[in-house]
Design an enzyme around this catalytic site. Structure first.
Site, PDB file in Angstrom:
ATOM      1  N   GLY A  22       0.844  -1.188   0.000  1.00 21.38           N
ATOM      2  CA  GLY A  22       0.000   0.000   0.000  1.00 21.38           C
ATOM      3  C   GLY A  22       0.874   1.230   0.000  1.00 21.38           C
ATOM      4  O   GLY A  22       2.086   1.154   0.254  1.00 21.38           O
ATOM      5  N   MET A  24       1.949   5.210   1.288  1.00 18.92           N
ATOM      6  CA  MET A  24       2.183   5.775   2.616  1.00 18.92           C
ATOM      7  C   MET A  24       0.845   5.996   3.323  1.00 18.92           C
ATOM      8  O   MET A  24      -0.157   6.321   2.691  1.00 18.92           O
ATOM      9  CB  MET A  24       2.921   7.113   2.492  1.00 18.92           C
ATOM     10  CG  MET A  24       4.300   7.022   1.855  1.00 18.92           C
ATOM     11  SD  MET A  24       5.564   6.386   2.938  1.00 18.92           S
ATOM     12  CE  MET A  24       5.715   7.721   4.121  1.00 18.92           C
ATOM     13  N   ASN A  25       0.852   5.801   4.640  1.00 21.27           N
ATOM     14  CA  ASN A  25      -0.324   6.063   5.487  1.00 21.27           C
ATOM     15  C   ASN A  25      -1.525   5.174   5.175  1.00 21.27           C
ATOM     16  O   ASN A  25      -2.668   5.560   5.404  1.00 21.27           O
ATOM     17  CB  ASN A  25      -0.755   7.539   5.397  1.00 21.27           C
ATOM     18  CG  ASN A  25       0.335   8.478   5.860  1.00 21.27           C
ATOM     19  OD1 ASN A  25       1.149   8.125   6.700  1.00 21.27           O
ATOM     20  ND2 ASN A  25       0.357   9.674   5.302  1.00 21.27           N
ATOM     21  N   GLY A  27      -1.843   2.213   6.595  1.00 23.54           N
ATOM     22  CA  GLY A  27      -2.071   1.387   7.772  1.00 23.54           C
ATOM     23  C   GLY A  27      -1.348   0.057   7.790  1.00 23.54           C
ATOM     24  O   GLY A  27      -1.748  -0.858   8.505  1.00 23.54           O
ATOM     25  N   ASP A  98       8.019  -5.767   8.191  1.00 26.25           N
ATOM     26  CA  ASP A  98       7.626  -4.402   7.843  1.00 26.25           C
ATOM     27  C   ASP A  98       8.665  -3.787   6.910  1.00 26.25           C
ATOM     28  O   ASP A  98       9.814  -4.241   6.867  1.00 26.25           O
ATOM     29  CB  ASP A  98       7.495  -3.559   9.117  1.00 26.25           C
ATOM     30  CG  ASP A  98       6.687  -2.289   8.894  1.00 26.25           C
ATOM     31  OD1 ASP A  98       6.003  -2.179   7.850  1.00 26.25           O
ATOM     32  OD2 ASP A  98       6.724  -1.406   9.767  1.00 26.25           O
ATOM     33  N   GLU A  99       8.280  -2.751   6.186  1.00 28.37           N
ATOM     34  CA  GLU A  99       9.172  -2.044   5.248  1.00 28.37           C
ATOM     35  C   GLU A  99       9.839  -3.022   4.278  1.00 28.37           C
ATOM     36  O   GLU A  99      11.037  -2.926   3.971  1.00 28.37           O
ATOM     37  CB  GLU A  99      10.231  -1.242   6.009  1.00 28.37           C
ATOM     38  CG  GLU A  99       9.672  -0.232   6.992  1.00 28.37           C
ATOM     39  CD  GLU A  99       8.890   0.897   6.323  1.00 28.37           C
ATOM     40  OE1 GLU A  99       8.998   1.061   5.098  1.00 28.37           O
ATOM     41  OE2 GLU A  99       8.170   1.615   7.047  1.00 28.37           O
ATOM     42  N   ALA A 100       9.055  -3.959   3.774  1.00 31.54           N
ATOM     43  CA  ALA A 100       9.599  -5.028   2.936  1.00 31.54           C
ATOM     44  C   ALA A 100      10.124  -4.531   1.592  1.00 31.54           C
ATOM     45  O   ALA A 100      10.886  -5.234   0.926  1.00 31.54           O
ATOM     46  CB  ALA A 100       8.536  -6.101   2.708  1.00 31.54           C
ATOM     47  N   CYS A 156      -6.340   9.243  -2.151  1.00 32.92           N
ATOM     48  CA  CYS A 156      -5.439  10.328  -2.554  1.00 32.92           C
ATOM     49  C   CYS A 156      -5.620  11.524  -1.613  1.00 32.92           C
ATOM     50  O   CYS A 156      -6.719  11.813  -1.157  1.00 32.92           O
ATOM     51  CB  CYS A 156      -5.761  10.736  -3.994  1.00 32.92           C
ATOM     52  SG  CYS A 156      -4.859  12.199  -4.585  1.00 32.92           S
ATOM     53  N   CYS A 193      -3.231   9.725  -6.187  1.00 31.00           N
ATOM     54  CA  CYS A 193      -3.688   8.954  -7.340  1.00 31.00           C
ATOM     55  C   CYS A 193      -2.796   9.280  -8.533  1.00 31.00           C
ATOM     56  O   CYS A 193      -1.936  10.158  -8.461  1.00 31.00           O
ATOM     57  CB  CYS A 193      -5.145   9.284  -7.646  1.00 31.00           C
ATOM     58  SG  CYS A 193      -5.410  11.009  -8.171  1.00 31.00           S
TER      59      CYS A 193
END
EC number: 2.7.1.21
Length: 212
Positions: A22, A24-25, A27, A98-100, A156, A193
Site C-alpha cells: 500500500g 504511505m499512510n 495502515g 515491515d518495510e519489505a 489520494c 492517485c
C-alpha cells in the site's frame, strides 16, 4: 483467507508467503501490530522484522504514526533471514516483515524458503513503487514469489480516488528524480492517485509565504 491471519487462526500446514502492499499512510504497520497481538494473545509466538534502513524511530523498531511501537529484528544487507528463523530455539507461528520494499533479492528468497522448508507463514508489508513510480527491489521479488498478494487501500490526499503512487516533495514542490531511498514521513511523501502524481495540487513555500 486474510481475515484468518488477522484473527491469528491460520493453520501451520497452510504456510504461504503473503505480500500486502500500500502507499504511505495506508495502515500497513498497524496491521502488523494487530496480527502480532492476536497471535500472542493466543500464546502463539511471532517474529517481527523490519529493514535496518528505516531509522525514523531508531533501528529495529516497528512503529505506526498513531504511536504504536515495538522492537523488531533489523534486517541488514548481510542478514541471513532463513538461518535466523531456522536456528531459533522455538519456531514461531508466523513471521511478520515491515518495510519489505527495502529488502534485497536474497532476503525475499530467504522468506520463501522459510515458508517452503520450515512451513512457517510469512507476511510481508511494504510499498510497491517508489517516488519515481518504479518498483523497489524487495517489492519486485515479493510480487514474483508471493503466494498471495493483497493491496491495502487508502485515498489520494487531493481527491477521493484510490492512492496508488507516492509523491516526494521538497520545499513544497514535487520531486521526480534522485536517489530511490530517502527515509521520511508526511513531511517528505504524499500518497496520491495517478492524476495528482503528475499534476499535484501543491505550492512552494515561497509562494505560500508570498500569498500570506
Amino acid at each position: 483467507m486474510w481475515q484468518k491471519f488477522r484473527n491469528g487462526r491460520e493453520a501451520r500446514n497452510m504456510a504461504q508467503l503473503y505480500y500486502r502492499y500500500g502507499t504511505m499512510n495506508s495502515g500497513k504497520t498497524i496491521e502488523i501490530l494487530k496480527v502480532a497481538y492476536n497471535y500472542e494473545e493466543q500464546g502463539k509466538g511471532v517474529v517481527i522484522m523490519t529493514s535496518a534502513l528505516d531509522t525514523r524511530d531508531g533501528v529495529g523498531y516497528v512503529s505506526s504514526r498513531i504511536g504504536m511501537k515495538r522492537p523488531a529484528i533489523a534486517i541488514e544487507e548481510a542478514t541471513d533471514i532463513f538461518g535466523y528463523i531456522r536456528d531459533l530455539p522455538e519456531k514461531p507461528y508466523c513471521v511478520l516483515v515491515d518495510e519489505a520494499q527495502f529488502l534485497k533479492r536474497h532476503h525475499v528468497y530467504d522468506l520463501a524458503r522459510v515458508v517452503d522448508e520450515l512451513d512457517i507463514p510469512v507476511m510481508a508489508f511494504g510499498l510497491k513503487n517508489d517516488f519515481r513510480n518504479e518498483l523497489f527491489e524487495g517489492s519486485k521479488y515479493l510480487l514474483l514469489l508471493a503466494d498471495k498478494i493483497d493491496e491495502i487501500k487508502t485515498i489520494c490526499q487531493y481527491c477521493k480516488k484510490k492512492a496508488t503512487m507516492v509523491l516526494r516533495t521538497q520545499d513544497g514542490l514535487p520531486v521526480y528524480d534522485g536517489e530511490q531511498i530517502q527515509i521520511g514521513g508526511n513531511e517528505t511523501y504524499i500518497s496520491v492517485c495517478r492524476k495528482h502524481y503528475f499534476a499535484p495540487m501543491i505550492t512552494s513555500n515561497k509562494e505560500q509565504n508570498y500569498d500570506n
